[in-house]
Write an enzyme that holds these catalytic residues in place. Sequence first.
Site, mmCIF file in Angstrom:
data_model
loop_
_atom_site.group_PDB
_atom_site.id
_atom_site.type_symbol
_atom_site.label_atom_id
_atom_site.label_comp_id
_atom_site.label_asym_id
_atom_site.label_seq_id
_atom_site.Cartn_x
_atom_site.Cartn_y
_atom_site.Cartn_z
ATOM 1 C CB THR A 148 -0.924 0.027 1.234
ATOM 2 O OG1 THR A 148 -1.435 1.352 1.416
ATOM 3 C CG2 THR A 148 -0.188 -0.367 2.489
ATOM 4 C CB CYS A 167 -4.173 4.766 -4.319
ATOM 5 S SG CYS A 167 -5.298 3.683 -3.428
#
Length: 229
Positions: A83, A196
Amino acid sequence: MRKIGLIGGMSWESTAEYYRIINEQVREILGELHSAEIILYSMDFYAIEKLQQENRWYEAGVLLADAAVKLEQAGAEFILICTNTMHKVIHQVEEMIKIPIIHIAEPTIRAIQERGLGQILLLGTRYTMVEDFYKGRYAGSGIGVQIPVDAGLEIVNRIIFEELCLGIIREESRTAVLAIIEKASIEGAQGIVLGCTELELLIRESDVALPIFKTAELHAKYAAKEALR
């Protein structure tokens, strides 16, 4: 082959992409029935996202550091945090282990430099777009970083948390993000960084004329090559 440790689950949809890409890359390089040696620690994203919302980053870092320690104990030889946003606590995690963590920004920066681009649009969570923990990695790289402003920033953040992290893909959301990209292109952006991991589920290379840099894909492919180095 070196063992890869993955800290995932943030969200699990993007972690599944890491697993797929790493194994496909290893098979492409080695052929036959080869696959990667991976140890996965999948977090409960509900708990992590709650800590993010409450600005309790130290506590979130403790959880990721504990996962990293367990991966190291299980035999991982290097780690990926699957992430962008949680790289905010990477230094806190690094302090607890002896094995390296490959920062998600580094393969992307190299890929942008190889294309000779000087200005990119960064899309991600509000934390990633606004704060310096990610953008700061671009300092000294010769790459300028744009982010959406005002409503555009909130649109991207909302789509990530309220849709993509839940596995929801909406055409109207794709259209909204493409409008933001078009505006950035007019203002001088030469490429798009999908900062992202979930955004890679929404925006396709065929959707835009500018080159797209998929941080999760680049991160995963780099990890596969590193495992075989």
